[in-house]
Design a protein around this motif. Sequence first.
Motif, PDB file in Angstrom:
ATOM      1  N   TYR A  70       2.649 -12.975 -12.882  1.00  0.00           N
ATOM      2  CA  TYR A  70       2.827 -12.694 -14.316  1.00  0.00           C
ATOM      3  C   TYR A  70       2.100 -13.722 -15.182  1.00  0.00           C
ATOM      4  O   TYR A  70       1.518 -13.374 -16.209  1.00  0.00           O
ATOM      5  CB  TYR A  70       4.315 -12.671 -14.679  1.00  0.00           C
ATOM      6  CG  TYR A  70       4.551 -12.383 -16.140  1.00  0.00           C
ATOM      7  CD1 TYR A  70       4.311 -11.118 -16.670  1.00  0.00           C
ATOM      8  CD2 TYR A  70       4.977 -13.396 -17.006  1.00  0.00           C
ATOM      9  CE1 TYR A  70       4.507 -10.859 -18.024  1.00  0.00           C
ATOM     10  CE2 TYR A  70       5.172 -13.143 -18.347  1.00  0.00           C
ATOM     11  CZ  TYR A  70       4.938 -11.878 -18.850  1.00  0.00           C
ATOM     12  OH  TYR A  70       5.124 -11.623 -20.183  1.00  0.00           O
ATOM     13  N   PHE A  84      -1.517 -12.784 -15.072  1.00  0.00           N
ATOM     14  CA  PHE A  84      -1.727 -11.538 -15.810  1.00  0.00           C
ATOM     15  C   PHE A  84      -1.699 -11.790 -17.315  1.00  0.00           C
ATOM     16  O   PHE A  84      -2.508 -11.239 -18.062  1.00  0.00           O
ATOM     17  CB  PHE A  84      -0.651 -10.524 -15.421  1.00  0.00           C
ATOM     18  CG  PHE A  84      -0.850  -9.167 -16.015  1.00  0.00           C
ATOM     19  CD1 PHE A  84      -1.704  -8.254 -15.427  1.00  0.00           C
ATOM     20  CD2 PHE A  84      -0.180  -8.804 -17.186  1.00  0.00           C
ATOM     21  CE1 PHE A  84      -1.894  -6.998 -15.988  1.00  0.00           C
ATOM     22  CE2 PHE A  84      -0.360  -7.556 -17.744  1.00  0.00           C
ATOM     23  CZ  PHE A  84      -1.219  -6.650 -17.146  1.00  0.00           C
ATOM     24  N   HIS A  85      -0.783 -12.631 -17.768  1.00  0.00           N
ATOM     25  CA  HIS A  85      -0.706 -12.936 -19.194  1.00  0.00           C
ATOM     26  C   HIS A  85      -1.937 -13.711 -19.649  1.00  0.00           C
ATOM     27  O   HIS A  85      -2.411 -13.537 -20.792  1.00  0.00           O
ATOM     28  CB  HIS A  85       0.563 -13.739 -19.487  1.00  0.00           C
ATOM     29  CG  HIS A  85       0.880 -13.839 -20.946  1.00  0.00           C
ATOM     30  ND1 HIS A  85       0.339 -14.814 -21.762  1.00  0.00           N
ATOM     31  CD2 HIS A  85       1.660 -13.071 -21.747  1.00  0.00           C
ATOM     32  CE1 HIS A  85       0.784 -14.657 -22.997  1.00  0.00           C
ATOM     33  NE2 HIS A  85       1.586 -13.616 -23.024  1.00  0.00           N
ATOM     34  N   TYR A 108      -4.949 -13.331 -18.424  1.00  0.00           N
ATOM     35  CA  TYR A 108      -5.966 -12.295 -18.594  1.00  0.00           C
ATOM     36  C   TYR A 108      -5.800 -11.608 -19.946  1.00  0.00           C
ATOM     37  O   TYR A 108      -6.777 -11.373 -20.680  1.00  0.00           O
ATOM     38  CB  TYR A 108      -5.853 -11.233 -17.499  1.00  0.00           C
ATOM     39  CG  TYR A 108      -6.257 -11.691 -16.125  1.00  0.00           C
ATOM     40  CD1 TYR A 108      -7.333 -12.535 -15.934  1.00  0.00           C
ATOM     41  CD2 TYR A 108      -5.568 -11.239 -14.996  1.00  0.00           C
ATOM     42  CE1 TYR A 108      -7.705 -12.934 -14.667  1.00  0.00           C
ATOM     43  CE2 TYR A 108      -5.934 -11.634 -13.727  1.00  0.00           C
ATOM     44  CZ  TYR A 108      -7.003 -12.488 -13.570  1.00  0.00           C
ATOM     45  OH  TYR A 108      -7.370 -12.878 -12.319  1.00  0.00           O
ATOM     46  N   TYR A 109      -4.585 -11.267 -20.259  1.00  0.00           N
ATOM     47  CA  TYR A 109      -4.281 -10.543 -21.502  1.00  0.00           C
ATOM     48  C   TYR A 109      -4.722 -11.344 -22.716  1.00  0.00           C
ATOM     49  O   TYR A 109      -5.378 -10.818 -23.622  1.00  0.00           O
ATOM     50  CB  TYR A 109      -2.784 -10.238 -21.545  1.00  0.00           C
ATOM     51  CG  TYR A 109      -2.300  -9.707 -22.874  1.00  0.00           C
ATOM     52  CD1 TYR A 109      -2.555  -8.393 -23.249  1.00  0.00           C
ATOM     53  CD2 TYR A 109      -1.583 -10.523 -23.750  1.00  0.00           C
ATOM     54  CE1 TYR A 109      -2.110  -7.905 -24.473  1.00  0.00           C
ATOM     55  CE2 TYR A 109      -1.139 -10.048 -24.963  1.00  0.00           C
ATOM     56  CZ  TYR A 109      -1.401  -8.742 -25.324  1.00  0.00           C
ATOM     57  OH  TYR A 109      -0.966  -8.261 -26.528  1.00  0.00           O
ATOM     58  N   LEU A 127      -7.806 -10.101 -25.011  1.00  0.00           N
ATOM     59  CA  LEU A 127      -7.407  -9.673 -26.354  1.00  0.00           C
ATOM     60  C   LEU A 127      -8.081 -10.518 -27.430  1.00  0.00           C
ATOM     61  O   LEU A 127      -8.634  -9.977 -28.399  1.00  0.00           O
ATOM     62  CB  LEU A 127      -5.889  -9.759 -26.492  1.00  0.00           C
ATOM     63  CG  LEU A 127      -5.315  -9.339 -27.857  1.00  0.00           C
ATOM     64  CD1 LEU A 127      -5.580  -7.858 -28.101  1.00  0.00           C
ATOM     65  CD2 LEU A 127      -3.818  -9.627 -27.934  1.00  0.00           C
ATOM     66  N   TYR A 133       2.330 -18.456 -20.644  1.00  0.00           N
ATOM     67  CA  TYR A 133       2.931 -17.223 -21.160  1.00  0.00           C
ATOM     68  C   TYR A 133       2.785 -17.084 -22.682  1.00  0.00           C
ATOM     69  O   TYR A 133       3.331 -16.146 -23.262  1.00  0.00           O
ATOM     70  CB  TYR A 133       4.414 -17.124 -20.787  1.00  0.00           C
ATOM     71  CG  TYR A 133       4.697 -17.399 -19.346  1.00  0.00           C
ATOM     72  CD1 TYR A 133       4.346 -16.470 -18.361  1.00  0.00           C
ATOM     73  CD2 TYR A 133       5.281 -18.583 -18.944  1.00  0.00           C
ATOM     74  CE1 TYR A 133       4.599 -16.720 -17.022  1.00  0.00           C
ATOM     75  CE2 TYR A 133       5.535 -18.851 -17.608  1.00  0.00           C
ATOM     76  CZ  TYR A 133       5.184 -17.918 -16.650  1.00  0.00           C
ATOM     77  OH  TYR A 133       5.424 -18.179 -15.317  1.00  0.00           O
TER      78      TYR A 133
END
Length: 276
Positions: A54, A57-58, A60-61, A65, A224
């Motif tokens: 996670y 993944f965050h 990457y986001y 973005l 995060y």
Amino acid sequence: MKSFSNKKVIPGYRFTCGITFFYLSLILLIPLAAFVLYTAGMGWEKFLAVVLDYRVFHAYYISLLTALAAAVINGVFGLLLAWVLVRYDFFGKRLLDGLIDLPFALPTAVAGIALTTLYAENGWLGQYLYALGIPSAFSPLGITLAMVFVGLPFVARSVQPVLRDLDPQVEEAAALLGAGDWLTFRRVIFPELVSPLLTGFSLSFARGVGEYGSVVFIAGNLPYETEIAPLLIMAKLEQFDYQAAAAIALVLLLLSFAILLVINGYQRYRVQKQGV
């Protein structure tokens, strides 16, 4: 009249092509292939465990973005900047034109420190933004601002020569036919600028996704929240976890390549459609 094939325009066609492909292989293809093979050695189970975490993944986001937001902003203001530099004469124009390339020459760490000082809570601009309840540093907004800074020249320099070479007689013809300024821009000028805009957008986005030096200072690097993928890669390298760093980098590379492929595919479609 004697005809010449395209491949014979440059003397020594086979030799020059061989040198070109050898250079590309040595600089680009071989390192990427070795990179992929090194990642493949960790196995699918470990690979998926790393890239689907996670926290990763965050990261990457946040990277994708903010890079996308910065590329959109650069697309708008890069076009405006190119328009002003091409269409108007004013005092300090040459200086402004030269300053566009400053992010290319400025060390990224220097840019990061300068932006952090400027947009921090007690900075020249940050103090006003924080007073409005807008955290401009150590937030996704700060990351976007840093990416805008390093990516703006790509759009401006892509659009500027095309805008300069547009035939003014086409605009004059549109005006004689009764078209207003906005209609002339929308139907005559802007279609010619779509391709260079997409090129600049792609370059700005790619630079933003992989940007580290100018972003790491202003990001705050909070897991995060504001942790970007390049920073996470560096953290894995510092822990001597080279395979995990390679896995994260590979996914980031594939995501960036997929997005750029879509943009370039659309650009190619537009070119082919205009040629019909």
